[in-house]
Design a protein around this motif. Structure first.
Motif, PDB file in Angstrom:
ATOM      1  N   LYS A 165     -28.520 -12.807  28.490  1.00 29.85           N
ATOM      2  CA  LYS A 165     -29.436 -11.677  28.343  1.00 29.85           C
ATOM      3  C   LYS A 165     -30.199 -11.411  29.633  1.00 29.85           C
ATOM      4  N   ASN A 166     -30.553 -12.490  30.352  1.00 30.50           N
ATOM      5  CA  ASN A 166     -31.174 -12.357  31.678  1.00 30.50           C
ATOM      6  C   ASN A 166     -32.442 -11.504  31.628  1.00 30.50           C
ATOM      7  N   ALA A 167     -33.315 -11.806  30.659  1.00 33.71           N
ATOM      8  CA  ALA A 167     -34.569 -11.068  30.511  1.00 33.71           C
ATOM      9  C   ALA A 167     -35.628 -11.638  31.461  1.00 33.71           C
ATOM     10  N   PRO A 168     -36.632 -10.840  31.835  1.00 29.96           N
ATOM     11  CA  PRO A 168     -37.660 -11.323  32.767  1.00 29.96           C
ATOM     12  C   PRO A 168     -38.594 -12.375  32.168  1.00 29.96           C
ATOM     13  N   ILE A 169     -38.676 -12.435  30.838  1.00 28.00           N
ATOM     14  CA  ILE A 169     -39.519 -13.427  30.170  1.00 28.00           C
ATOM     15  C   ILE A 169     -38.633 -14.295  29.290  1.00 28.00           C
ATOM     16  N   LEU A 170     -38.829 -15.591  29.381  1.00 28.77           N
ATOM     17  CA  LEU A 170     -38.026 -16.538  28.599  1.00 28.77           C
ATOM     18  C   LEU A 170     -38.953 -17.375  27.733  1.00 28.77           C
ATOM     19  N   VAL A 171     -38.650 -17.427  26.437  1.00 28.83           N
ATOM     20  CA  VAL A 171     -39.415 -18.243  25.493  1.00 28.83           C
ATOM     21  C   VAL A 171     -38.517 -19.351  24.973  1.00 28.83           C
ATOM     22  N   LEU A 172     -38.973 -20.589  25.173  1.00 22.70           N
ATOM     23  CA  LEU A 172     -38.236 -21.757  24.687  1.00 22.70           C
ATOM     24  C   LEU A 172     -39.053 -22.383  23.561  1.00 22.70           C
TER      25      LEU A 172
ATOM     26  N   ASN B 265     -58.290 -16.006  24.919  1.00 22.18           N
ATOM     27  CA  ASN B 265     -57.989 -15.436  26.232  1.00 22.18           C
ATOM     28  C   ASN B 265     -57.009 -16.350  26.950  1.00 22.18           C
ATOM     29  N   LEU B 266     -55.936 -15.744  27.453  1.00 27.44           N
ATOM     30  CA  LEU B 266     -54.894 -16.519  28.128  1.00 27.44           C
ATOM     31  C   LEU B 266     -54.204 -15.623  29.143  1.00 27.44           C
ATOM     32  N   ILE B 267     -54.068 -16.120  30.385  1.00 23.88           N
ATOM     33  CA  ILE B 267     -53.367 -15.386  31.436  1.00 23.88           C
ATOM     34  C   ILE B 267     -52.200 -16.230  31.929  1.00 23.88           C
ATOM     35  N   ILE B 268     -51.015 -15.625  31.948  1.00 22.85           N
ATOM     36  CA  ILE B 268     -49.824 -16.271  32.496  1.00 22.85           C
ATOM     37  C   ILE B 268     -49.342 -15.395  33.645  1.00 22.85           C
ATOM     38  N   LYS B 269     -49.279 -15.962  34.816  1.00 23.67           N
ATOM     39  CA  LYS B 269     -48.930 -15.207  36.020  1.00 23.67           C
ATOM     40  C   LYS B 269     -47.432 -14.909  36.070  1.00 23.67           C
ATOM     41  N   PRO B 270     -47.030 -13.888  36.825  1.00 20.30           N
ATOM     42  CA  PRO B 270     -45.594 -13.594  36.972  1.00 20.30           C
ATOM     43  C   PRO B 270     -44.851 -14.797  37.553  1.00 20.30           C
TER      44      PRO B 270
ATOM     45  N   ASN C 165     -33.499 -25.336  34.133  1.00 19.32           N
ATOM     46  CA  ASN C 165     -34.327 -25.403  35.333  1.00 19.32           C
ATOM     47  C   ASN C 165     -33.717 -24.569  36.460  1.00 19.32           C
ATOM     48  N   PHE C 166     -32.407 -24.683  36.619  1.00 17.93           N
ATOM     49  CA  PHE C 166     -31.719 -23.895  37.653  1.00 17.93           C
ATOM     50  C   PHE C 166     -31.865 -22.403  37.352  1.00 17.93           C
ATOM     51  N   PHE C 167     -31.663 -22.067  36.086  1.00 19.90           N
ATOM     52  CA  PHE C 167     -31.745 -20.668  35.653  1.00 19.90           C
ATOM     53  C   PHE C 167     -33.160 -20.126  35.856  1.00 19.90           C
ATOM     54  N   ILE C 168     -34.149 -20.904  35.459  1.00 18.37           N
ATOM     55  CA  ILE C 168     -35.544 -20.465  35.545  1.00 18.37           C
ATOM     56  C   ILE C 168     -35.996 -20.341  36.995  1.00 18.37           C
ATOM     57  N   GLU C 169     -35.755 -21.379  37.787  1.00 20.59           N
ATOM     58  CA  GLU C 169     -36.268 -21.422  39.153  1.00 20.59           C
ATOM     59  C   GLU C 169     -35.609 -20.375  40.042  1.00 20.59           C
ATOM     60  N   ASN C 170     -34.303 -20.199  39.889  1.00 20.76           N
ATOM     61  CA  ASN C 170     -33.607 -19.261  40.766  1.00 20.76           C
ATOM     62  C   ASN C 170     -33.916 -17.800  40.414  1.00 20.76           C
ATOM     63  N   GLN C 171     -34.125 -17.540  39.137  1.00 25.28           N
ATOM     64  CA  GLN C 171     -34.322 -16.151  38.702  1.00 25.28           C
ATOM     65  C   GLN C 171     -35.791 -15.760  38.622  1.00 25.28           C
ATOM     66  N   LYS C 172     -36.687 -16.711  38.886  1.00 30.14           N
ATOM     67  CA  LYS C 172     -38.128 -16.422  38.881  1.00 30.14           C
ATOM     68  C   LYS C 172     -38.593 -15.836  37.549  1.00 30.14           C
ATOM     69  N   LYS C 173     -38.143 -16.450  36.482  1.00 30.07           N
ATOM     70  CA  LYS C 173     -38.541 -15.979  35.161  1.00 30.07           C
ATOM     71  C   LYS C 173     -39.957 -16.455  34.836  1.00 30.07           C
ATOM     72  N   THR C 174     -40.661 -15.650  34.051  1.00 32.06           N
ATOM     73  CA  THR C 174     -41.899 -16.115  33.427  1.00 32.06           C
ATOM     74  C   THR C 174     -41.494 -16.843  32.156  1.00 32.06           C
TER      75      THR C 174
END
Length: 581
Positions: free
Chosen positions: A494-501, A361-366, A521-530
């Motif tokens: 691609k600018n997808a709502p979910i980013l996997v690194l 069980n795992l929950i990751i918030k938006p 960090n700039f990309f993630i924080e500004n675009q509010k990606k999960t």
């Protein structure tokens, strides 16, 4: 796969052009009647020439017209066939190639893990080669010889019933025997082709890893291993195929000589007894020899056809293999408003039965940034593979924004997730095409902007062809760090709502890593990606909202970096300490 299935496979592609193929088949039909017309014209010529009457043009007009018209009809039929051929065959080949490739590319990720790329490519090529051989035998090979034999045998029976009956009864023995032998040849050809595809797969694997052969001085060793495989498997199967083919030729040759000898002496007997004229002798003997030759050539064509069908059955196995991971019948497209991710009681086992997750069980918030850490084999990459549906869960549900990913289309799922993998493989295309791959409709300026964010623009501008530079197969002309930055630029675009690194900075030097980390960090924080980030270098996860520590498929710890590092005897602290040494 039986011959009926092969015909069914080809019919799917030929059906839209069936009338053109029917026109193409008219040529061998006309050809089958040509020997009769030709030899009958010769008969009329000889009978006229050997008669005691005065030879006039009116007496030989009919054989002349018959000869010219039959020759003209033959040529016209094949020229029309040629026109129909170029209007149909290239498009049928296109259909076979595209539909077969599309079927293969929809196999599961596990399928490609378990099969050599070279063998897959070889079988796709084998489908086109198989079609060419199949249609060649249908158009001007086996089918033509069989049809011509039937026409000429019928004509022979009408002219000389005894000779026609002898050849007919000879065929009753000959054809079933050769057909039975050809079925065994088909099996041997299939086995030989399977071995060849496997061999090509091995060669492709070695070429793909050519740098490893260089680095470990392994070229001679790998060549020796290849030779052992060739001698152990490929050569014996080829020899068995050649030996059996030789046996078919020998049996067919003996039966052919028996028939030919009988025809020769029977026709001499008929002439010696005055039962036939010179013209009739030439006609019957000519038709008899043509029938004998057609049957013999039909035997050879049957052997070629059997071998071709064996090859084709091997190639067709790639599209007869069921697709493991397909969209459910009423799958819908994923629509994301808030990019939340939830694993609910997920159970997953590998193919060998080894259980990895049990009721995970795992929950990751938006908008949450989550790091996954743990020893190798703890399940970090498997979580990502399950999220992307490269693997399917045994039990449980994975949801994105409350939608069960098992009930949505795989394409819409993966369109919503940008992945920066640990091992980036690029297409043998230009740099700009590789960056634009995730969003093919964007302009050059936008591509350059993301390249600057990924700190790859300056390097590209130093190249002779700049953004039009080809990167080589799998991107071999670039360093690991350069390929990684291309992958990062591609994901940003691609600018997808979910980013996997997945170890996104593993191939970079320290300075470039800092540049990329700042951009991400700039990309993630500004675009509010999960964000889900996998990293062995724990320093890259210090600023994550939450770090999840996995051990043997279980979540054993979670919290921020500061929370975990301050826990006594925590696994995260142990891993951090080991990296600090």
């Amino acid at each position: 796969m039986q011959t009926r299935s092969i015909i069914h496979f080809f019919w799917q592609h030929i059906k839209p052009y069936k009338w053109l193929y029917l026109i193409m088949l008219m040529a061998p039909i006309v050809t089958a009647f040509y020997p009769f017309a030709y030899n009958y014209a010769i008969k009329l010529f000889l009978d006229t020439m050997t008669s005691n009457k005065t030879i006039t043009y009116s007496a030989i007009t009919f054989p002349i017209v018959l000869f010219i018209v039959s020759q003209l009809m033959l040529d016209i039929a094949w020229r029309i066939s040629n026109i129909a051929e170029w209007k149909a065959e290239p498009y049928v080949r296109r259909s076979i190639l595209l539909k077969s490739y599309d079927y293969v590319q929809h196999h599961s990720y596990i399928f490609f893990q378990n099969n050599f790329t070279g063998a897959i490519s070889s079988k796709l090529k084998g489908l086109l080669d198989g079609y060419d051989k199949f249609w060649a035998e249908m158009h001007h090979g086996l089918l033509l010889k069989v049809f011509a034999s039937i026409v000429n045998l019928s004509a022979l029976a009408l002219v000389n019933l005894k000779l026609g009956l002898f050849i007919f009864f000879w065929c009753v023995v000959y054809i079933p025997l050769m057909y039975k032998l050809s079925r065994r040849l088909n099996i041997l050809s299939f086995n030989e082709t399977q071995s060849r595809h496997a061999l090509i797969g091995q060669i492709s694997d070695k070429i793909t890893n050519i740098l490893s052969l260089f680095a470990f001085s392994a070229r001679h060793r790998e060549l020796s291993m290849l030779d052992k495989q060739v001698m152990r498997d490929f050569v014996p199967k080829q020899i068995r195929l050649y030996q059996y083919d030789f046996l078919m030729q020998l049996v067919g040759g003996i039966l052919y000589i028996i028939m030919f000898t009988f025809i020769l002496f029977y026709m001499i007997h008929l002439k010696m007894t005055g039962a036939v004229s010179i013209g009739e002798f030439a006609f019957v003997f000519g038709i008899s020899i043509i029938v004998a030759q057609d049957i013999w050539q039909a035997t050879v064509s049957l052997q070629d056809f059997s071998r071709a069908m064996g090859d084709l059955k091997s190639a067709l196995s790639i599209i007869s293999t069921p697709q493991e991971a397909t969209d459910c019948q009423h799958a819908t497209s994923l629509v994301i408003e808030k990019a939340s991710i939830e694993f609910k009681n997920v159970t997953f086992s590998h193919d060998d039965g080894t259980a990895l997750f049990s009721n995970l069980n795992l929950i990751i918030k938006p908008g949450e940034k989550v790091g996954l850490v743990g020893h190798s084999g703890a399940g970090k990459s498997t979580i990502v593979n399950l999220l992307l549906r490269y693997f399917e869960v045994n039990n449980g549900i994975i949801e994105i924004d409350g939608q069960d990913i098992a009930k949505i289309t795989q394409d819409s799922l993966r369109q919503a997730i940008a992945v920066i993998p640990q091992d980036t493989l690029l297409f043998h295309r230009s740099l700009i095409e590789n960056i634009r791959f995730g969003k093919p409709d964007v302009g050059d300026n936008e591509v350059m902007n993301v390249a600057k964010k990924a700190h790859i623009h300056d390097f590209i501008m130093e190249l002779p062809e700049q953004y039009q530079t080809y990167v080589g197969e799998r991107g071999v002309k670039l360093s690991g760090g350069q390929r990684q930055r291309i992958a990062i630029a591609r994901a940003i675009l691609k600018n997808a709502p979910i980013l996997v690194l997945d170890e996104a900075t593993s191939s970079l030097d320290s300075q470039t890593e800092q540049y990329i980390q700042d951009s991400l960090n700039f990309f993630i924080e500004n675009q509010k990606k999960t964000v889900i980030a996998i990293a062995h270098r724990l320093s890259t996860l210090k600023h994550m909202d939450r770090i999840i520590v996995l051990d043997k498929g279980n979540i054993v710890e979670e919290g921020t970096h500061d929370e975990l590092i301050n826990q006594n005897n925590s696994l995260y602290k142990q891993l951090w300490t080991l990296q600090a040494i």
